[in-house]
Design a protein around this motif. Structure first.
Motif, PDB file in Angstrom:
ATOM      1  N   TRP A   1       1.480  -1.524  -0.199  1.00  0.00           N
ATOM      2  CA  TRP A   1       0.003  -0.425   0.175  1.00  0.00           C
ATOM      3  C   TRP A   1       1.274   1.212  -0.012  1.00  0.00           C
ATOM      4  O   TRP A   1       1.928   1.105   0.301  1.00  0.00           O
ATOM      5  CB  TRP A   1      -1.009  -0.109   1.419  1.00  0.00           C
ATOM      6  CG  TRP A   1      -2.307  -1.053   1.493  1.00  0.00           C
ATOM      7  CD1 TRP A   1      -1.759  -2.344   1.815  1.00  0.00           C
ATOM      8  CD2 TRP A   1      -3.401  -0.912   0.799  1.00  0.00           C
ATOM      9  NE1 TRP A   1      -2.432  -3.210   1.463  1.00  0.00           N
ATOM     10  CE2 TRP A   1      -3.791  -2.024   1.152  1.00  0.00           C
ATOM     11  CE3 TRP A   1      -3.310  -0.140   0.371  1.00  0.00           C
ATOM     12  CZ2 TRP A   1      -4.997  -2.890   1.191  1.00  0.00           C
ATOM     13  CZ3 TRP A   1      -5.060   0.096   0.417  1.00  0.00           C
ATOM     14  CH2 TRP A   1      -5.926  -1.042   0.525  1.00  0.00           C
ATOM     15  N   SER A   2       0.401   2.262  -0.609  1.00  0.00           N
ATOM     16  CA  SER A   2       1.382   3.493  -0.853  1.00  0.00           C
ATOM     17  C   SER A   2       0.272   4.690  -1.105  1.00  0.00           C
ATOM     18  O   SER A   2      -1.068   4.672  -1.432  1.00  0.00           O
ATOM     19  CB  SER A   2       2.628   3.314  -1.800  1.00  0.00           C
ATOM     20  OG  SER A   2       1.982   3.133  -2.871  1.00  0.00           O
ATOM     21  N   GLY A   3       0.787   6.140  -0.466  1.00  0.00           N
ATOM     22  CA  GLY A   3       0.101   7.256  -0.624  1.00  0.00           C
ATOM     23  C   GLY A   3       0.558   7.863  -2.000  1.00  0.00           C
ATOM     24  O   GLY A   3       0.735   7.488  -2.757  1.00  0.00           O
ATOM     25  N   PHE A   4      -1.057   8.120  -2.510  1.00  0.00           N
ATOM     26  CA  PHE A   4      -0.638   9.096  -3.714  1.00  0.00           C
ATOM     27  C   PHE A   4       0.718   9.986  -4.222  1.00  0.00           C
ATOM     28  O   PHE A   4       1.600   9.945  -5.305  1.00  0.00           O
ATOM     29  CB  PHE A   4      -1.913  10.139  -4.138  1.00  0.00           C
ATOM     30  CG  PHE A   4      -1.947   9.996  -5.954  1.00  0.00           C
ATOM     31  CD1 PHE A   4      -2.177   9.532  -6.697  1.00  0.00           C
ATOM     32  CD2 PHE A   4      -1.574  11.388  -6.018  1.00  0.00           C
ATOM     33  CE1 PHE A   4      -2.219   9.280  -7.919  1.00  0.00           C
ATOM     34  CE2 PHE A   4      -1.912  12.135  -7.823  1.00  0.00           C
ATOM     35  CZ  PHE A   4      -2.346  11.293  -8.546  1.00  0.00           C
ATOM     36  N   ASP A   5       1.263  10.251  -2.613  1.00  0.00           N
ATOM     37  CA  ASP A   5       1.627  11.291  -2.565  1.00  0.00           C
ATOM     38  C   ASP A   5       3.067  10.958  -3.499  1.00  0.00           C
ATOM     39  O   ASP A   5       4.561  11.453  -3.739  1.00  0.00           O
ATOM     40  CB  ASP A   5       2.507  12.025  -1.385  1.00  0.00           C
ATOM     41  CG  ASP A   5       2.477  10.871   0.151  1.00  0.00           C
ATOM     42  OD1 ASP A   5       1.909  10.209  -0.499  1.00  0.00           O
ATOM     43  OD2 ASP A   5       2.478  11.461   0.750  1.00  0.00           O
ATOM     44  N   ARG A   6       3.613   9.561  -3.434  1.00  0.00           N
ATOM     45  CA  ARG A   6       5.043   8.761  -4.264  1.00  0.00           C
ATOM     46  C   ARG A   6       4.617   9.343  -5.786  1.00  0.00           C
ATOM     47  O   ARG A   6       6.489   9.199  -5.984  1.00  0.00           O
ATOM     48  CB  ARG A   6       4.296   6.601  -3.977  1.00  0.00           C
ATOM     49  CG  ARG A   6       5.330   6.049  -4.427  1.00  0.00           C
ATOM     50  CD  ARG A   6       5.588   4.817  -3.406  1.00  0.00           C
ATOM     51  NE  ARG A   6       6.318   3.636  -4.985  1.00  0.00           N
ATOM     52  CZ  ARG A   6       6.389   3.001  -4.102  1.00  0.00           C
ATOM     53  NH1 ARG A   6       5.099   1.828  -3.872  1.00  0.00           N
ATOM     54  NH2 ARG A   6       7.583   2.516  -5.048  1.00  0.00           N
ATOM     55  N   LEU A   7       3.812   9.020  -5.650  1.00  0.00           N
ATOM     56  CA  LEU A   7       3.822   9.471  -7.659  1.00  0.00           C
ATOM     57  C   LEU A   7       4.182  10.960  -7.747  1.00  0.00           C
ATOM     58  O   LEU A   7       4.600  11.002  -8.462  1.00  0.00           O
ATOM     59  CB  LEU A   7       2.230   9.308  -8.464  1.00  0.00           C
ATOM     60  CG  LEU A   7       2.351   7.577  -8.179  1.00  0.00           C
ATOM     61  CD1 LEU A   7       0.906   7.647  -9.005  1.00  0.00           C
ATOM     62  CD2 LEU A   7       2.880   6.990  -8.361  1.00  0.00           C
ATOM     63  N   LEU A   8       3.676  12.312  -6.937  1.00  0.00           N
ATOM     64  CA  LEU A   8       4.466  13.278  -7.114  1.00  0.00           C
ATOM     65  C   LEU A   8       5.915  14.271  -6.321  1.00  0.00           C
ATOM     66  O   LEU A   8       5.946  14.902  -5.863  1.00  0.00           O
ATOM     67  CB  LEU A   8       3.308  13.630  -6.084  1.00  0.00           C
ATOM     68  CG  LEU A   8       1.663  14.039  -6.549  1.00  0.00           C
ATOM     69  CD1 LEU A   8       0.602  14.157  -5.586  1.00  0.00           C
ATOM     70  CD2 LEU A   8       1.265  14.048  -7.904  1.00  0.00           C
ATOM     71  N   ALA A   9       7.027  13.050  -5.770  1.00  0.00           N
ATOM     72  CA  ALA A   9       7.881  13.007  -5.540  1.00  0.00           C
ATOM     73  C   ALA A   9       8.510  13.579  -6.032  1.00  0.00           C
ATOM     74  O   ALA A   9       8.422  13.047  -7.711  1.00  0.00           O
ATOM     75  CB  ALA A   9       8.458  11.655  -4.414  1.00  0.00           C
TER      76      ALA A   9
END
Length: 559
Positions: free
Chosen positions: A164-172
């Protein structure tokens, strides 16, 4: 059709190699040539082309680091907005396959779509996690869930462990220049689900070129150019929501995103954002006409309204009241837009228009012989250029073989041509339904209603809606010794069906009209129509509001 110049959408599609017509190519060209231009507005947000392309590049690199590469299937269950558009384009840049799923799905219907698409990753808004929780235990392929939101936690389900991960991972932070990856035009870039009839819904395979070409064809139908502002209120999991975005990129225009269609304040919003082109599918024209006329109805910037269906009894009234031109098409996820009427074409009441220059279209009999004008038969289509049809059905190659005979794609729809080449859609040769722009599988609807312990057999058919398209009418034969009321069956529907499948009409019957081999004769049920024994949920105060079934006090409520 009006000649709109050397660089018109039709010429872009005809003259360019397939590799030049792709989501990535169109976005990067627009960002390079018009970096300061606005790509779309959404509420108070205005997103520029260069800004959007840089965001997409950053997300694409983060997807690569997370293991999302060419050919990986990624289910997306998100509301329309910047993040969904960026996710969609980022997946295209890395060559992954976006699996567009309606987030209202739940339970077995959602599990089927996740299994059928072989999705390994899901990107989902947190509000739809409860829906995913009802289905994920039945799906083995799903390994990673990326959640957009601030207050979520992983849920426990049976089956394999998941990351599981948050969408903020894609915005790093990542480099924001173009990736430079070569994604072949015939590679699969997306899947959308079409209506099932005699079986569950199928995952339509969309090539990178086909998705982009669809947007160019929409621009052609509506004769759009760089001065246009295109309204997009369709969710991105619909083909319409996708091709409107691509059309804006292709012609150098701008898109205005409305999260959900609403009649109240509609024309004020069109004026505020200078919208010139409106997609009006699923009874939108009926809804706008239902509001009392005002002296300023013609005082709006809208020039062209793309209406599917374009009902002849409303066409002239709509054009005159709102001072616009109405266009229309015949098309589908599988075959693009092979029939259309553009603003410059002569209006033939009730017709879907004439053949696109990009397709061959005929009407054939049961043996595949082409019928002359005036005779009704099945509509068949093939492209005049490469990659202008879908690429098949995921995991079901036999279904594409069934649909493709004698070098034609058989649509399962019936129509006729006239002597001038205008085509009339007559009816569906299938048992699918269409309500408010949503395709509904009668097979899937019936199977979910039959899960109620009192129901022995269910039949779902369409009946005309006062807003155009269909209302859903369900008839149920009960098991011996069991009983259930229509209202109880409606509440069961709410627990197992997405909101748009919930029937308006419910009827408990002893049996159905049948053939000598016991097959249900749905055409007889449709011809009869709802009667005095048919329960109408709206007459009893049950309405679909904001994607939910709610009970309201109403003067129409009956004892």
């Amino acid at each position: 059709m009006k000649d709109i110049g050397v660089d018109s959408p039709v010429n872009r599609l005809r003259s360019r190699a397939p590799g030049e017509v792709s989501m990535t190519a169109l976005l990067e060209r627009a960002a390079r040539e018009r970096p300061g231009d606005i790509f779309f507005t959404h509420g108070d947000e205005a997103v520029g082309l260069d800004e959007f392309n840089r965001l997409v590049n950053r997300m694409a690199r983060n997807l690569q680091q997370a293991g999302v590469t060419a050919g990986v299937h990624v289910a997306v269950m998100m509301d329309t907005g910047r993040d969904y558009f960026a996710t969609w384009f980022a997946l295209a840049k890395v060559g992954a396959v976006e699996v567009a799923i309606n987030p209202a799905y739940r339970g077995e219907l959602l599990a089927h779509q996740l299994r059928q698409s072989a999705s390994m990753i899901a990107v989902i808004d947190e509000e739809y996690l409860p829906n995913l929780a009802t289905a994920a235990g039945e799906v083995d392929d799903l390994r990673t869930v990326v959640v957009r939101g601030d207050s979520w936690s992983p849920f426990e389900v049976a089956g394999p462990s998941r990351s599981w991960s948050g969408f903020d991972r894609l915005l790093a932070p990542q480099p924001e220049d173009n990736l430079g990856l070569e994604v072949p035009p015939d590679s699969i870039g997306g899947m959308v689900f079409t209506s099932g009839t005699t079986g569950p819904s199928k995952a339509v395979l969309l090539s990178q070129h086909y998705m982009a070409a669809y947007g160019l064809m929409y621009a052609e139908v509506n004769e759009l150019d760089e001065s246009d502002v295109i309204l997009n209120f369709q969710p991105v999991f619909h083909m319409t929501g996708k091709f409107v975005a691509i059309a804006a990129l292709a012609v150098g225009g701008r898109m205005h995103v409305m999260s959900r269609f609403r009649v109240t304040g509609f024309w004020d919003e069109m004026r505020a954002f200078g919208v010139t082109n409106v997609v009006a599918i699923g009874g939108v024209c009926n809804m706008l006409l239902s509001v009392p006329a005002t002296p300023d109805d013609t005082d709006n910037p809208v020039k062209v309204v793309y209406a599917v269906p374009d009902l002849p009894e409303l066409h002239t009234e709509f054009e005159q009241r709102f001072d616009c031109v109405v266009t229309t098409v015949f098309g589908s996820s599988e075959v693009g837009l092979p029939i259309f009427r553009s603003p410059a074409d002569v209006y033939a009441p009730g017709s879907a228009g004439r053949r696109s220059p990009h397709y061959e279209v005929e009407v054939v009999d049961g043996f595949g012989a082409i019928l002359p004008p005036g005779q009704v038969g099945e509509i068949v289509v093939r492209g005049r250029g490469p990659l202008l049809l879908c690429s098949g059905y995921n995991g079901q190659p036999e279904k594409m073989l069934e649909a493709t005979r004698d070098l034609w794609f058989h649509t399962g729809d019936r129509g006729r041509f006239d002597d001038e080449g205008n085509m009339w859609f007559v009816d569906r040769a299938t048992d699918s339904l269409r309500r408010r722009g949503e395709n509904i599988s009668s097979f899937e609807l019936e199977s979910q209603i039959a899960r109620h312990p009192a129901v022995a057999e269910a039949v779902a058919v369409s009946t005309p809606s006062e807003l155009g398209e269909d209302e859903v009418w369900v008839l149920a034969r009960l098991r011996e010794g069991f009983s259930v009321t229509p209202e109880e069956l409606l509440q069961h529907c709410e627990t197992v069906l997405p909101y748009f499948m919930i029937p308006r009409y419910i009827e408990i019957v002893e049996d159905f009209p049948r053939t000598p081999t016991a097959k249900v004769q749905k055409y007889k049920i449709r011809a009869q129509g709802p009667g005095v024994a048919t329960w109408d949920r709206e007459a009893h105060g049950w309405f679909i509001r904001g994607r939910k079934l709610v009970r309201e006090a109403t003067e129409r409520t009956m004892p």
